[in-house]
Design a protein around this motif. Structure first.
Motif, PDB file in Angstrom:
ATOM      1  N   LEU A   1       1.316  -1.487  -0.397  1.00 21.67           N
ATOM      2  CA  LEU A   1      -0.059   0.146   0.044  1.00 21.67           C
ATOM      3  C   LEU A   1       1.346   1.480   0.168  1.00 21.67           C
ATOM      4  O   LEU A   1       2.449   1.396   0.668  1.00 21.67           O
ATOM      5  CB  LEU A   1      -1.030   0.101   1.176  1.00 21.67           C
ATOM      6  CG  LEU A   1      -2.076  -1.356   1.350  1.00 21.67           C
ATOM      7  CD1 LEU A   1      -2.807  -1.114   2.533  1.00 21.67           C
ATOM      8  CD2 LEU A   1      -2.961  -0.505   0.049  1.00 21.67           C
ATOM      9  N   GLY A   2       0.197   2.172  -0.660  1.00 25.41           N
ATOM     10  CA  GLY A   2       0.972   3.686  -0.852  1.00 25.41           C
ATOM     11  C   GLY A   2       0.427   4.649  -1.495  1.00 25.41           C
ATOM     12  O   GLY A   2      -1.066   3.966  -1.939  1.00 25.41           O
ATOM     13  N   SER A   3       0.950   5.166  -2.141  1.00 29.97           N
ATOM     14  CA  SER A   3       0.307   6.470  -2.974  1.00 29.97           C
ATOM     15  C   SER A   3       0.265   5.747  -4.422  1.00 29.97           C
ATOM     16  O   SER A   3      -0.523   5.945  -5.060  1.00 29.97           O
ATOM     17  CB  SER A   3       1.404   7.709  -3.291  1.00 29.97           C
ATOM     18  OG  SER A   3       2.737   7.594  -3.984  1.00 29.97           O
ATOM     19  N   ARG A   4       1.221   5.189  -5.112  1.00 29.43           N
ATOM     20  CA  ARG A   4       0.797   3.432  -6.088  1.00 29.43           C
ATOM     21  C   ARG A   4       0.798   2.201  -5.297  1.00 29.43           C
ATOM     22  O   ARG A   4       1.755   1.568  -4.962  1.00 29.43           O
ATOM     23  CB  ARG A   4       2.452   3.842  -6.630  1.00 29.43           C
ATOM     24  CG  ARG A   4       2.060   3.315  -7.928  1.00 29.43           C
ATOM     25  CD  ARG A   4       3.591   2.866  -8.514  1.00 29.43           C
ATOM     26  NE  ARG A   4       3.143   2.168  -9.073  1.00 29.43           N
ATOM     27  CZ  ARG A   4       3.665   2.689 -11.233  1.00 29.43           C
ATOM     28  NH1 ARG A   4       3.614   4.287 -10.957  1.00 29.43           N
ATOM     29  NH2 ARG A   4       2.898   2.125 -12.493  1.00 29.43           N
ATOM     30  N   SER A   5      -0.139   2.086  -5.374  1.00 31.01           N
ATOM     31  CA  SER A   5      -0.538   0.708  -4.738  1.00 31.01           C
ATOM     32  C   SER A   5      -0.058  -0.349  -5.742  1.00 31.01           C
ATOM     33  O   SER A   5      -1.239  -0.344  -6.422  1.00 31.01           O
ATOM     34  CB  SER A   5      -2.554   0.782  -4.449  1.00 31.01           C
ATOM     35  OG  SER A   5      -1.888   0.916  -2.339  1.00 31.01           O
ATOM     36  N   VAL A   6      -0.097  -1.009  -5.014  1.00 34.31           N
ATOM     37  CA  VAL A   6       1.269  -2.515  -6.033  1.00 34.31           C
ATOM     38  C   VAL A   6      -0.169  -3.783  -5.092  1.00 34.31           C
ATOM     39  O   VAL A   6      -0.490  -4.100  -3.849  1.00 34.31           O
ATOM     40  CB  VAL A   6       2.423  -2.763  -5.729  1.00 34.31           C
ATOM     41  CG1 VAL A   6       2.731  -4.117  -6.312  1.00 34.31           C
ATOM     42  CG2 VAL A   6       2.966  -1.058  -5.651  1.00 34.31           C
ATOM     43  N   PRO A   7      -1.321  -4.268  -6.354  1.00 34.64           N
ATOM     44  CA  PRO A   7      -1.091  -5.340  -5.944  1.00 34.64           C
ATOM     45  C   PRO A   7      -0.092  -6.716  -4.949  1.00 34.64           C
ATOM     46  O   PRO A   7       0.513  -6.896  -5.811  1.00 34.64           O
ATOM     47  CB  PRO A   7      -1.506  -6.247  -7.390  1.00 34.64           C
ATOM     48  CG  PRO A   7      -1.739  -5.730  -8.061  1.00 34.64           C
ATOM     49  CD  PRO A   7      -0.450  -3.931  -8.183  1.00 34.64           C
ATOM     50  N   LEU A   8      -1.351  -7.635  -4.195  1.00 27.19           N
ATOM     51  CA  LEU A   8      -0.051  -8.716  -3.750  1.00 27.19           C
ATOM     52  C   LEU A   8       1.022  -9.425  -4.310  1.00 27.19           C
ATOM     53  O   LEU A   8       2.292  -9.585  -3.944  1.00 27.19           O
ATOM     54  CB  LEU A   8      -1.177  -9.671  -2.979  1.00 27.19           C
ATOM     55  CG  LEU A   8      -1.399  -8.538  -1.071  1.00 27.19           C
ATOM     56  CD1 LEU A   8      -1.887  -9.029  -0.272  1.00 27.19           C
ATOM     57  CD2 LEU A   8       0.329  -7.668  -0.337  1.00 27.19           C
TER      58      LEU A   8
END
Lengths: 273, 345
Positions: free
Chosen positions: B42-49
């Motif tokens: 998670l963050g400003s650019r969320s990345v799939p697990l």
């Protein structure tokens, strides 16, 4: 298994003070005391408030370093003994110990095994047996899972005595074990102490306030006055009207206790004007 | 005869208690793993697990910006959060045990403020620019502050827990105002120190850990070594001494452990408040008073709190970020108020 069985008398368990001076900061509390407490006996330290009896007990347990003189246990200088080795021979119940928040009776009593444990050494069967015996002895086995801070004063005092008992020392030093307790619980604690002495052969030194109780329960009486020894010996020989009047400044009669025959101090009626 | 109130007896619960503690520690580890995963994703650019796992296993394409975010930014940040959180949690547990004060922590004892002041002074005088260079100043400042707080708390040879917390708080206030004065006096120092001083896990590479890791490990070893004695110390200095605890030596060792752990954490992430205070409290509620269980609990609970706060800080004002020091202070202040109410009751 009875771990707290009477011990073979390999030690005389004699505490002695030699020219002992104890001070808090600049205040000299005990000044040049020479004293030998008999091993294998119950000794009561008595005296008026601020006479130095609790201070003396702290000095005898090495909680306070002497300003001068020495304290010896069977002739060996207390201050030269390693802390753990001393804690395996001499246990002390402070007057007002701190009860950790929410600690259970059993967890409290288990802490008494501290001087017998090493870092990373597991809790042994002997440790658990000592804890069980201490709980049984003090009648606190049924309270083992109760938080100590929710017990009555008498129960709490017995839990603390169980802790010093789990420490499995031949000498027990108790600082005013009956203060803040009602009469029944005072007698419960004193009877417990008497049994520890009689059945387990423990040497006991305790600070008491009540002279009648001291005379009933102690084999040896030490009377302090202003940091000095006023008298020492068997209660029947030591405790008389002249001594009480001199030390406590209370005119009194001393009569035989109708129950036990030990000396009983009766203050004279004061004339109210 | 001693009589026992029959209503007072309950069923023995010793074994279930130990089982319960083990279960809770395992559960804590699971929650920590979840926090680590969220921190990576998670963050400003969320990345799939799934992409996170690909990036970690090296299966992801290096050109993929998602993979770059995970390996280049999120992994260092998450590892730092893990280490700093564990150090702060452990420091808090040892500080509270050694002082018998439930409000003790690296923050309330002035240790964080001492480290901050030393680092800011070093930035001002020596023109330091990289967190790697802050380490020894942080340690020195933390140690001096701890000694000063300790000196103020001594009364006739005994340590007074209340005076220690009060002295530490006063010390922290004084040092913080000196730190502010320095920063106001020098624009360059202000620019250099302000993001570090807020407390942040962002923008630092893993290399900042190298100089502090030995300190943290030494601090942890000392902390583990004093845990049995801390259990006895909870009975008061006199009772502990009567049990054969070398009280002064144990307290000095515990103090050294707190200084090393807190200073290491501060050098890496800046002064982060409340994790060191909150982690031991939460763990004590769940695990009980035994420091031998409490310390591992705090090593798990500290990173959970810190990582959760860090992730929260990335999400609340997306795409911008709130520094983790601000989030913990925000969440920690009400917690401190609740704790203070409960301890005085």
């Amino acid at each position: 298994m009875n771990l707290l069985a009477p011990k073979a008398t390999e030690h005389a368990n004699q505490l002695a003070a030699h020219g002992l001076r104890l001070r808090y900061g600049d205040r000299l509390i005990v000044d040049g005391l020479d004293l030998a407490l008999p091993g294998g006996a119950v000794t009561a330290l008595v005296g008026p408030n601020a006479c130095g009896k609790s201070t003396l007990l702290r000095g005898l347990a090495r909680l306070l370093d002497p300003a001068a003189g020495t304290v010896t246990l069977d002739g060996a200088d207390l201050n030269r003994m390693p802390a753990r080795a001393l804690a395996r021979r001499l246990g002390l119940l402070p007057q007002q110990p701190v009860t950790p928040e929410a600690i259970t009776v059993e967890a409290l009593v288990r802490l008494g095994r501290y001087p017998h444990q090493r870092l990373l050494s597991p809790w042994s069967a002997a440790d658990q047996a000592a804890v069980e015996a201490a709980l049984d002895r003090t009648g606190t086995a049924e309270l083992r899972d109760q938080p100590v801070d929710q017990l009555s004063g008498g129960q709490r005092q017995r839990a603390w005595i169980a802790l010093t008992l789990a420490q499995d020392t031949e000498l027990l030093l108790l600082d005013e074990p009956t203060t803040f307790l009602d009469l029944r619980h005072q007698l419960d604690v004193l009877d417990l102490v008497a049994r520890l002495h009689r059945e387990l052969g423990r040497t006991v030194v305790m600070v008491l306030h009540d002279l009648g109780q001291a005379a009933r329960y102690a084999d040896h009486l030490v009377v302090l006055h202003a940091g000095q020894l006023a008298a020492a010996g068997p209660p029947a020989e030591v405790l008389d009207a002249a001594l009480v009047e001199r030390v406590f400044e209370v005119p009194c009669r001393v009569i035989p206790d109708p129950e036990t025959g030990t000396p009983l101090v009766i203050p004279r009626a004061r004339v109210h004007s | 005869m001693l009589r026992i109130d029959p209503a007072a007896s309950t069923a023995p619960a010793q074994r279930p208690l130990a089982a319960r503690q083990t279960l809770l520690l395992c559960l804590g580890l699971c929650v920590l793993l979840l926090c680590l995963a969220l921190s990576l994703a998670l963050g400003s650019r969320s990345v799939p697990l799934s992409t996170v796992f690909d990036a970690l296993s090296g299966a992801g394409r290096h050109a993929d910006p998602d993979v770059q975010v995970v390996t280049g930014l999120r992994v260092p940040r998450t590892v730092l959060g893990l280490v700093v959180g564990a150090a702060l949690g452990a420091a808090g547990a040892i500080a509270q045990g050694a002082t018998r004060n439930p409000l003790a922590s690296p923050t309330t004892l002035g240790v964080n403020a001492g480290a901050s002041f030393a680092v800011v002074t070093a930035i001002y005088v020596l023109r330091l620019t990289r967190p790697v260079e802050y380490v020894w100043f942080a340690v020195a400042g933390a140690a001096l502050a701890a000694c000063a707080a300790h000196a103020m708390a001594r009364r006739s040879g005994d340590l007074d827990p209340t005076r220690l917390a009060l002295g530490g708080t006063v010390l922290a206030t004084v040092l913080t105002s000196w730190t502010s004065a320095l920063m106001l006096a020098s624009r360059r120092t202000l620019d250099e120190a302000r993001f570090w001083l807020v407390g942040s896990l962002d923008g630092r590479g893993l290399e900042v850990l190298t100089p502090v890791l030995p300190l943290l490990l030494l601090g942890l070893v000392l902390a583990i070594a004093v845990t049995p004695a801390l259990n006895a110390l909870a009975l008061g200095d006199e009772a502990a001494q009567a049990l054969g605890v070398p009280v002064a030596r144990i307290r000095a060792t515990a103090g050294l452990a707190v200084v090393l752990l807190a200073a290491g954490a501060v050098a890496v992430a800046g002064p982060i408040a409340f994790v060191g205070l909150a982690a031991p409290h939460l763990c004590r509620q769940l695990l009980g008073n035994d420091h031998r269980v409490l310390l591992p609990g705090c090593l798990i609970g500290g990173p959970i709190l810190l990582l959760a706060a860090d992730v929260l800080g990335r999400l609340v004002i997306r795409p911008a970020e709130l520094e983790v020091g601000i989030v913990t202070a925000f969440l920690g202040a009400p917690l401190l108020a609740v704790l203070a109410r409960r301890t005085t009751r």
